[in-house]
Enzyme design. Structure first.
Site, PDB file in Angstrom:
ATOM      1  N   LYS B 316       0.836  -1.201   0.000  1.00 63.41           N
ATOM      2  CA  LYS B 316       0.000   0.000   0.000  1.00 63.41           C
ATOM      3  C   LYS B 316       0.868   1.247   0.000  1.00 63.41           C
ATOM      4  O   LYS B 316       1.940   1.259   0.610  1.00 63.41           O
ATOM      5  CB  LYS B 316      -0.907   0.022   1.247  1.00 63.41           C
ATOM      6  CG  LYS B 316      -1.956  -1.080   1.268  1.00 63.41           C
ATOM      7  CD  LYS B 316      -3.089  -0.824   0.290  1.00 63.41           C
ATOM      8  CE  LYS B 316      -4.053  -2.007   0.160  1.00 63.41           C
ATOM      9  NZ  LYS B 316      -4.990  -2.112   1.233  1.00 63.41           N
ATOM     10  N   GLN B 376      -0.311 -12.501  10.512  1.00 56.99           N
ATOM     11  CA  GLN B 376      -0.828 -12.398   9.155  1.00 56.99           C
ATOM     12  C   GLN B 376       0.392 -12.196   8.253  1.00 56.99           C
ATOM     13  O   GLN B 376       1.469 -11.857   8.741  1.00 56.99           O
ATOM     14  CB  GLN B 376      -1.788 -11.206   9.040  1.00 56.99           C
ATOM     15  CG  GLN B 376      -1.141  -9.891   9.466  1.00 56.99           C
ATOM     16  CD  GLN B 376      -2.152  -8.790   9.679  1.00 56.99           C
ATOM     17  OE1 GLN B 376      -3.323  -9.056   9.936  1.00 56.99           O
ATOM     18  NE2 GLN B 376      -1.707  -7.550   9.576  1.00 56.99           N
ATOM     19  N   ASP B 447      -1.788  -8.161  17.882  1.00 57.61           N
ATOM     20  CA  ASP B 447      -2.662  -7.477  16.943  1.00 57.61           C
ATOM     21  C   ASP B 447      -3.901  -8.325  16.678  1.00 57.61           C
ATOM     22  O   ASP B 447      -3.782  -9.488  16.277  1.00 57.61           O
ATOM     23  CB  ASP B 447      -1.862  -7.273  15.651  1.00 57.61           C
ATOM     24  CG  ASP B 447      -2.559  -6.343  14.670  1.00 57.61           C
ATOM     25  OD1 ASP B 447      -2.450  -5.115  14.856  1.00 57.61           O
ATOM     26  OD2 ASP B 447      -3.197  -6.859  13.732  1.00 57.61           O
ATOM     27  N   GLU B 476      -4.964  -6.548  21.632  1.00 55.66           N
ATOM     28  CA  GLU B 476      -5.584  -5.465  20.877  1.00 55.66           C
ATOM     29  C   GLU B 476      -6.870  -5.990  20.255  1.00 55.66           C
ATOM     30  O   GLU B 476      -6.937  -6.282  19.069  1.00 55.66           O
ATOM     31  CB  GLU B 476      -4.631  -4.930  19.792  1.00 55.66           C
ATOM     32  CG  GLU B 476      -5.163  -3.674  19.124  1.00 55.66           C
ATOM     33  CD  GLU B 476      -5.335  -3.790  17.610  1.00 55.66           C
ATOM     34  OE1 GLU B 476      -5.525  -2.746  16.981  1.00 55.66           O
ATOM     35  OE2 GLU B 476      -5.298  -4.907  17.045  1.00 55.66           O
ATOM     36  N   LYS B 589       1.523   4.632   9.456  1.00 50.39           N
ATOM     37  CA  LYS B 589       1.296   3.246   9.062  1.00 50.39           C
ATOM     38  C   LYS B 589       1.780   3.000   7.634  1.00 50.39           C
ATOM     39  O   LYS B 589       2.098   1.867   7.276  1.00 50.39           O
ATOM     40  CB  LYS B 589      -0.201   2.900   9.142  1.00 50.39           C
ATOM     41  CG  LYS B 589      -0.724   2.829  10.568  1.00 50.39           C
ATOM     42  CD  LYS B 589      -2.070   2.118  10.663  1.00 50.39           C
ATOM     43  CE  LYS B 589      -3.180   2.938  10.034  1.00 50.39           C
ATOM     44  NZ  LYS B 589      -4.509   2.303  10.242  1.00 50.39           N
ATOM     45  N   TYR B 590       1.805   4.072   6.828  1.00 47.15           N
ATOM     46  CA  TYR B 590       2.145   3.893   5.404  1.00 47.15           C
ATOM     47  C   TYR B 590       3.356   4.699   4.953  1.00 47.15           C
ATOM     48  O   TYR B 590       3.728   4.634   3.798  1.00 47.15           O
ATOM     49  CB  TYR B 590       0.936   4.271   4.524  1.00 47.15           C
ATOM     50  CG  TYR B 590      -0.325   3.590   4.973  1.00 47.15           C
ATOM     51  CD1 TYR B 590      -0.522   2.224   4.728  1.00 47.15           C
ATOM     52  CD2 TYR B 590      -1.319   4.288   5.660  1.00 47.15           C
ATOM     53  CE1 TYR B 590      -1.673   1.594   5.161  1.00 47.15           C
ATOM     54  CE2 TYR B 590      -2.472   3.663   6.093  1.00 47.15           C
ATOM     55  CZ  TYR B 590      -2.653   2.312   5.849  1.00 47.15           C
ATOM     56  OH  TYR B 590      -3.775   1.672   6.268  1.00 47.15           O
TER      57      TYR B 590
END
Lengths: 736, 736
Positions: B316, B376, B447, B476, B589-590
């Site tokens: 992303k 993940q 997470d 979380e 985050k990105y």
């Protein structure tokens, strides 16, 4: 999950997940990754970790499932489960129940209410012991469908259609007959059209779009979803687990009793005082002749104090005199003499055949005979000679009698429940119940169960009710709250209460609120008594008629189970042995009494009317749906019970002042009563026959103790509530 | 008690009851009674029915003992048992506890409080897993003594003295050394005098009466009772039993965590934004250099988002753009690339050695590094090729990415917890924790644990903490209440909360009342965050300084565990990606961000002061002792925490209005605060240093958001509460 040492050695369960296509070809020969090798199992794993659904709670339960919840035959048993899974997948949840010991499990689909709670109900076929739990599984078909509903991208829809076809195929493999054909056909069509649309010329966008919409609609076909839903993949179903051992699948216990456990009117009388002529010792035959008297008052349980031979050694005299005089009959609770013990009858009362005749005649008039089981012995009970090891012995080689220093009860020997021969003692005591059950008795009032070993009761009641599910037990445990609750949990069907000492409005309100909605409501069934042979409450001492009327009315309308000790009650005997004493003067516990039951001022007519009202109003057959209303007057109490099935509610308003007329404004909640939203509604006073128009909010009452100290008002309910689709559907669900 | 088929075949336990003399001579040859023969065992009996004591409840427990209660190292663990026996006998009750797996059981005598409740406490030696339960027995010595106290009859006293002598003798047989001698001597004297007095000439009444009084006094000697009490007869001891299997002796689970599980201040930062020059990718070494900055603010946990290689496939771009541009760093939660996966570090951050160095340097400054574990994978994670069977596959032979239609997360592949190779998956995932524990990490922020199989967490956390009792896990799970609670029950040491969205007084009051005293307080440890990289709450959007101050202060004083995501927080970044969005504009985050941490308006000084106040006030180290006070103003919230050990209480008063000055009357309960009965008491504002005289009842406050929007008032408590004799005695009790 607890470690399971040999889990790795077991074969995994050979089940594939429905919507998971096989991974592509990497094959089995591919070397394991270093990471995988590093993780070589050195730790224990559960048997199957793929059970992703969770059943976090099944309610109600008593003490984590240690004890049974109690319900009544025919009552709908409402169960709530808390169930969910990780992530966004959909779960399905089923209530599972079975008769104890039966292999057949019944299932009811549970319905999500809110916040991960699910509910369902069931009605067991009859009295007995049952188990219930809940199971949940991640439903891949439902999850797929819920996602498809929200999909908008064409290629996603076409892929989802193929996944759906696969899901339908595996469901078809589980299905039978027409359903299998239907699912197979659907899967084939869906897959074919999805593949064709995927290959379609992207130039003709309109056509493709229309086809994709059609494919989505086909995939979401509600009828087909219903068919597929009947054949879920439950390979990874999770069940509720309880206790400290998380391997244990928690089936919770339930005891279903017959109707009379939940709704009964008891009448206690001494058979020896049943004679029709003064001076004669009454007999079973006299009692048989008096059955119509009891039936006319509307009682359905006739409870007799112990009917066994009465001990002669250390026999107590009249008014509990230490020494009996000639002709004194002694206390029937001093059980046993040379004629026999707990399985025998006092010869003066008649023969065993006379007793069986009484039981039969009573049953024919809708009355059950309840026997008093008092596990203690008079010094001359045969057990004392035959089983000296069942008693405690004092250093002077005499048997230890009952005592609570400085009080002594020399005419009573308690059993020693710590005897080395406890097995022999338990079996013998249980056989006492078995003996009387064989004589037709199905209700027992147990004397002071809390002074015998608790473990004995759990075992004995369990054994007896497994063989005879209709047998009921009333616990006479007037003791500390936690002890009374324990006794109820052990299996007693009903329990005496503190009602006898709850005389004012605050005390009654608090106590019956606790009984109807407190911790014990799943296992403690109250039985309210205004008096007993041991308790002539101070409020009844030399009391006017109104007090006897109101105490009976309170017991009869606050508690679905209640009883009186007569004929002293209906004849309004309020004379204590001494001022402030709870003992009756000339108590029948120690002597034969003769009563003029036909006295003109007897309350028998009033009692008959109250019991008639009870019988005809299902609202009074339970305890849960009780609510107190504000009256603004501490001497006027008002409360209603409503019928969970929508029948008439019954509102009782009582003047607690036996001397003066009291008035009050009774503030109703019409909505709760099922008559909300009306200008006013008609109520009928079931005692007087008068009709009034009442309304939501305040209603004026004036009650004169000299006349009738209470209203018992019938309020027409909303009618039998129509079943919701859910409920009807739940009830339809059959056994698997 | 459940049936036990072969109970009759077992040998009875060869124990005699102490105060039960042998029955007289009828002998074994005597024929059995007909009744006894009729009762020949055809039913199953429990193993030993002589256990008359009952342990009805042991509290607290979670879900009937299915899950552990959680406590903190050094904390006194208060246990209540409900215990009693049938009849009038006295029971003794002991709390029993042990380390899980350890054979040694520790016992603490429980003390009766009221209504059959008994309490005791213990302090386990350190973090770990423990079990606790209670045992009770009928104490014949105490029962005998309690009866003797009330005896008046001379012959009864003499018999009781003989019984007491027997009891002392059997206690002596269990005793050792001096105690045995003492008890034996006492028994002999007592018996001799009792027998002699029994034979005394009844003519000399005065002498006899005096001797009987003397015998009674000797029998009741308190010192001797204490000695005898040390050697009770526990043959028929009953233990607590739970669950549906009543044979199971219910030991309840307890997890004791180290102090930081209960009291911690977290600071989250992206290492890649830690560079000291704009435009450079930050490194572990940069973070190491910034440790003093974090330490000066008073944080003791430095939590880093995932530090692993970031996926390139489907990466992303900035602000979550679907396609990354050249140089875009992607989301650190898209874990895994050809450089490695969950056990590797992103090369741009440095080397594994750099990371270990960071951990060491942090520890040296009192800061622990917490890692983010997000199970993940990015599409190019090595697992995807090595373990295709751990993922779901779509019909087009691509791996199923994360999605919640219509939302898609193509850069993230979730694991399939229903894989046939779930064992391999579980072991590998656990090994990720093991790997980082080996690198010195002892705190993990997990997470979205609620999107992975619940059973996995219970197993993994159990296995890891059994081996490493100091490892902590923060869940979380921002999800539905029952799911959050389940996750906490499974073993997570701390849990994120709804605090982030509780912005008004009513919401805060209700939520923290629930957290401090609701169902979850035994297992759900809240961790309150005013912001996270995922949640820029609307209240912070373009918010003034006062909002950032008050939100931090609320988190830090309402919750013993709290955290912020910085430096965005102390630099008061309140710019959302779009109006109403909870996403930050230019979210870290990105992308890499460069922050001017030395900005003059930074909140770092204020934050440092707040953390300093927290550290020095034990009242703020727990959550249970919380109380809200009326202020009469919906924009002024006031609450206090008090120290269970009697230290100073901390009263926080916050103006929730960021714009206007607010005044209010804070109505205190001085008694609850430990300063009752005083005309007034001095409070110190720990933020301003000001001192005030406050009083029970109303106290006027005025708070200006432009200046300081809160008071944090120290109220001197009653001082360290002196231990009661009971407590001291309980703590003395050792292991058996």
């Amino acid at each position: 999950m607890p470690p399971e040492p040999d889990a790795e050695a077991r074969e995994p369960i050979a089940t594939t997940t429905a919507d998971q296509a096989a991974p592509p070809s990497p094959g089995k020969a591919r070397p394991r990754s270093p990471a995988r090798r590093a993780a070589k199992p050195t730790v224990a794993l559960p048997e199957d970790g793929r059970m992703r659904a969770v059943v976090d709670a099944v309610l109600p339960w008593v003490d984590g499932g240690r004890f049974a919840i109690k319900r009544i035959e025919g009552e709908k048993i409402e169960i709530t489960a808390h169930a969910f899974t990780d992530g966004h997948d959909q779960v399905r949840v089923r209530l599972r129940w079975r008769a104890e010991g039966a292999p057949a499990i019944n299932e009811v689909e549970m319905v999500a209410t809110s916040n991960d709670a699910w509910t369902a109900s069931f009605i067991p076929p009859g009295p007995g012991r049952y188990r219930y739990t809940a199971a949940a599984w991640v439903d891949h078909f439902m999850s797929w469908r819920a996602e498809l509903l929200r999909r908008v991208d064409a290629s996603d829809i076409l892929l989802a259609a193929q996944t759906g076809a696969t899901l339908a195929e595996v469901a078809a493999a589980r299905a039978r007959g027409e359903d299998r054909k239907t699912l197979t056909r659907w899967a084939q069509t869906l897959r074919k059209r999805a593949l064709a649309a995927g290959k379609a010329n992207l130039g003709h966008m309109d056509t493709v779009e229309a086809e994709i919409e059609a494919i989505k609609a086909l995939a979401l076909d509600a009828t087909l979803a219903e068919v597929a839903g009947r054949y879920p993949d439950r390979s990874f179903e999770a069940r509720f687990s309880t206790g400290t051992d998380s391997d244990h699948f928690g089936e919770l216990p339930l005891v279903v009793d017959r109707t009379r456990a939940g709704f009964s009117a008891w009448y206690e009388m001494f058979p020896r005082s049943a004679a029709f002529e003064e001076g004669r010792h009454g007999t079973f035959n006299d009692v048989t002749e008096r059955l119509p008297y009891v039936a006319q008052m509307g009682f359905d349980v006739l409870y007799l104090p112990p009917i066994h031979p009465v001990g002669r050694s250390k026999r107590k005299g009249r008014n509990n005199a230490l020494a009996a005089e000639d002709g004194d009959v002694g206390s029937p609770w001093a059980i046993g003499a040379e004629e026999g013990g707990h399985k025998d009858v006092l010869p003066a009362l008649g023969t065993p055949q006379d007793f069986r005749n009484l039981v039969e005649k009573a049953n024919a008039q809708g009355i059950e005979i309840a026997l008093d089981i008092a596990f203690q012995c008079a010094p001359d009970h045969p057990y004392v000679k035959e089983h000296p090891e069942w008693f405690r012995w004092r250093p002077d080689n005499t048997v230890q009698y009952a005592e609570n220093p400085p009080k002594k009860y020399q005419d009573i020997y308690p059993f020693n429940f710590e005897t080395d021969d406890w097995r022999g003692l338990w079996l013998e005591l249980k056989s006492v119940f078995d003996h009387w059950i064989a004589q037709g008795v199905n209700i027992f009032r147990v004397d002071n169960p809390h002074t015998k070993a608790f473990a004995f009761w759990e075992w004995a009641i369990g054994e007896i009710t497994r063989e005879h599910p209709k047998v009921l037990f009333l616990a006479e445990a007037f003791t500390r709250p936690k002890v009374m609750h324990r006794v109820a949990k052990l299996g007693f069907s009903q329990s005496y209460t503190y009602f006898t000492w709850r005389n004012d409005k605050a005390g009654l309100t608090e106590y019956f609120t606790e009984l109807s909605s407190g911790l014990g409501h799943d296992y403690f069934r109250p039985n309210a008594w205004p008096n007993t042979p041991d308790i002539l409450n101070e409020q009844l001492h030399h009391a006017p008629r109104a007090v006897f009327m109101t105490r009976l009315l309170l017991a009869a309308t606050l508690s679905a189970n209640y009883g009186i000790y007569g004929p002293t009650y209906e004849l309004m005997d309020g004379t204590p042995r001494s001022p402030g004493s709870e003992e009756y003067l000339d108590s029948e516990k120690y002597q034969v009494r003769f009563w003029d039951r036909d006295r003109a001022d007897s309350l028998r007519g009033f009692i008959g009317k109250v019991n008639d009202i009870r019988r005809h109003h299902p609202a009074l057959h339970g305890n849960r749906e009780l609510r107190f209303f504000d009256t603004g007057n501490d001497l006027v109490i008002a409360y209603a019970k409503r019928d969970p099935d929508g029948g008439a509610a019954v509102l009782t308003v009582v003047n607690l002042d036996a001397t003066f007329r009291q008035s009050a404004w009774v503030h109703l909640d019409a909505g709760w009563l099922g008559v909300g939203g009306q200008e006013s509604f008609e109520v009928v006073d079931l005692l007087s026959g008068q009709r009034f128009n009442w309304r939501d909010g305040g209603n004026f009452v004036i009650l004169d103790p000299a006349d009738m100290p209470a209203h018992v008002l019938r309020i027409e309910g909303p009618g039998v509530r129509a079943k919701t689709t859910e409920e009807a559907s739940n009830e339809r669900s059959g056994a698997t």
